[in-house]
Design a protein around this motif. Structure first.
Motif, PDB file in Angstrom:
ATOM      1  N   UNK A  40       0.825  -1.205   0.000  1.00 46.06           N
ATOM      2  CA  UNK A  40       0.000   0.000   0.000  1.00 46.06           C
ATOM      3  C   UNK A  40       0.861   1.257   0.000  1.00 46.06           C
ATOM      4  N   UNK A  41       1.957   1.225   0.762  1.00 45.91           N
ATOM      5  CA  UNK A  41       2.870   2.368   0.792  1.00 45.91           C
ATOM      6  C   UNK A  41       3.478   2.621  -0.589  1.00 45.91           C
ATOM      7  N   UNK A  42       3.904   1.543  -1.247  1.00 47.25           N
ATOM      8  CA  UNK A  42       4.469   1.681  -2.590  1.00 47.25           C
ATOM      9  C   UNK A  42       3.442   2.224  -3.574  1.00 47.25           C
ATOM     10  N   UNK A  43       2.187   1.719  -3.428  1.00 50.52           N
ATOM     11  CA  UNK A  43       1.130   2.190  -4.324  1.00 50.52           C
ATOM     12  C   UNK A  43       0.860   3.683  -4.123  1.00 50.52           C
ATOM     13  N   UNK A  44       0.854   4.117  -2.877  1.00 49.76           N
ATOM     14  CA  UNK A  44       0.642   5.532  -2.586  1.00 49.76           C
ATOM     15  C   UNK A  44       1.776   6.391  -3.150  1.00 49.76           C
ATOM     16  N   UNK A  45       3.006   5.901  -2.980  1.00 52.41           N
ATOM     17  CA  UNK A  45       4.153   6.635  -3.523  1.00 52.41           C
ATOM     18  C   UNK A  45       4.078   6.734  -5.034  1.00 52.41           C
ATOM     19  N   UNK A  46       3.722   5.633  -5.686  1.00 53.50           N
ATOM     20  CA  UNK A  46       3.610   5.621  -7.147  1.00 53.50           C
ATOM     21  C   UNK A  46       2.503   6.565  -7.617  1.00 53.50           C
ATOM     22  N   UNK A  47       1.393   6.600  -6.876  1.00 56.46           N
ATOM     23  CA  UNK A  47       0.300   7.491  -7.237  1.00 56.46           C
ATOM     24  C   UNK A  47       0.741   8.946  -7.156  1.00 56.46           C
ATOM     25  N   UNK A  48       1.501   9.276  -6.110  1.00 52.09           N
ATOM     26  CA  UNK A  48       2.011  10.635  -5.974  1.00 52.09           C
ATOM     27  C   UNK A  48       2.995  10.984  -7.086  1.00 52.09           C
ATOM     28  N   UNK A  49       3.843  10.032  -7.424  1.00 53.79           N
ATOM     29  CA  UNK A  49       4.816  10.253  -8.501  1.00 53.79           C
ATOM     30  C   UNK A  49       4.100  10.489  -9.825  1.00 53.79           C
ATOM     31  N   UNK A  50       3.057   9.666 -10.090  1.00 53.48           N
ATOM     32  CA  UNK A  50       2.295   9.808 -11.323  1.00 53.48           C
ATOM     33  C   UNK A  50       1.598  11.165 -11.365  1.00 53.48           C
ATOM     34  N   UNK A  51       1.018  11.596 -10.236  1.00 56.52           N
ATOM     35  CA  UNK A  51       0.342  12.902 -10.171  1.00 56.52           C
ATOM     36  C   UNK A  51       1.317  14.039 -10.442  1.00 56.52           C
ATOM     37  N   UNK A  52       2.515  13.927  -9.864  1.00 51.71           N
ATOM     38  CA  UNK A  52       3.527  14.962 -10.061  1.00 51.71           C
ATOM     39  C   UNK A  52       3.955  15.018 -11.524  1.00 51.71           C
ATOM     40  N   UNK A  53       4.160  13.849 -12.132  1.00 51.00           N
ATOM     41  CA  UNK A  53       4.566  13.790 -13.538  1.00 51.00           C
ATOM     42  C   UNK A  53       3.494  14.410 -14.431  1.00 51.00           C
ATOM     43  N   UNK A  54       2.226  14.071 -14.161  1.00 49.40           N
ATOM     44  CA  UNK A  54       1.121  14.625 -14.954  1.00 49.40           C
ATOM     45  C   UNK A  54       1.055  16.143 -14.795  1.00 49.40           C
ATOM     46  N   UNK A  55       1.239  16.611 -13.559  1.00 49.05           N
ATOM     47  CA  UNK A  55       1.188  18.057 -13.305  1.00 49.05           C
ATOM     48  C   UNK A  55       2.311  18.785 -14.044  1.00 49.05           C
ATOM     49  N   UNK A  56       3.512  18.195 -14.045  1.00 48.33           N
ATOM     50  CA  UNK A  56       4.649  18.809 -14.737  1.00 48.33           C
ATOM     51  C   UNK A  56       4.410  18.854 -16.240  1.00 48.33           C
TER      52      UNK A  56
END
Length: 212
Positions: free
Chosen positions: A5-21
């Motif tokens: 779950x921690x890894x999934x949350x981290x990946x979700x945040x990374x994906x959100x940041x990439x999309x925002x950039x």
């Protein structure tokens, strides 16, 4: 919370940041971006330190700017053309960065890139002649109400400018003719090097609004 779950949350945040950039870069490149005036070439219309919003949708429309528009464009690699070079081809010279990453850094991130801000004076197919301190378009004196009567337009470097604007390019000059390094020296700007049209000025607040 387990490790998955921690890894999934981290990946979700990374994906959100990439999309925002990516979205931010897309808006900056194709829609609009703020900028600051850093030269004296457009005085008195634009003063150093003033802040502008640039309309970059011109990159999507595939249309040339209109006469009188204030545009930004990439600075060419050659500051001056000789008279023979100007007669042979009055188009500004550019060199594309090599490699996809270098192109991305130069064109999208605009790191190490220099841009000029000038006013469009003539469009493709129009005959431009600068003589006796005045600009002539297709044989008629070009009236520029945004300039004071005392302003004289001379060709840089003593060139005798008398040419037709090539297809797919524009001829642009700064309003501060005696202090502007522009198309009189390096040639007309190709359409794919035009970055934006000035949309409006937002600083200082007493000058807020469209720039004429």
């Amino acid at each position: 919370m387990n490790i998955n779950e921690e890894l999934r949350n981290i990946l979700e945040w990374i994906i959100c940041i990439i999309i925002a950039v990516i979205l931010g870069l897309w808006i900056r490149y194709y829609i609009m971006t703020p900028t600051q005036v850093r030269s004296v070439s457009m005085k008195p219309t634009l003063i150093e330190g003033q802040r502008l919003i640039l309309n970059r949708t011109i990159r999507l429309s595939n249309k040339l700017p209109e006469k009188g528009d204030i545009i930004t464009f990439e600075a060419p690699i050659e500051d001056y053309l000789t008279e023979s070079e100007f007669k042979e081809s009055p188009i500004a010279r550019y060199k594309e960065p090599e490699g996809g990453f270098n192109k991305f850094v130069h064109n999208v991130l605009e790191i190490g890139k220099t841009s000029y801000i000038k006013r469009v004076i003539a469009l493709p197919g129009e005959h431009v002649k600068i003589q006796n301190g005045k600009v002539y378009i297709n044989g008629a004196e070009y009236k520029e109400e945004y300039l004071s009567n005392s302003v004289k337009t001379e060709a840089e470097g003593g060139l005798m400018l008398d040419f037709v604007v090539p297809e797919g390019t524009v001829f642009a000059m700064g309003d501060n003719r005696s202090e502007s390094h522009d198309c009189r020296a390096f040639g007309c700007v190709p359409q794919d090097k035009i970055e934006s049209i000035v949309l409006f000025r937002f600083w200082p607040f007493d000058k807020f609004g469209k720039v004429e």
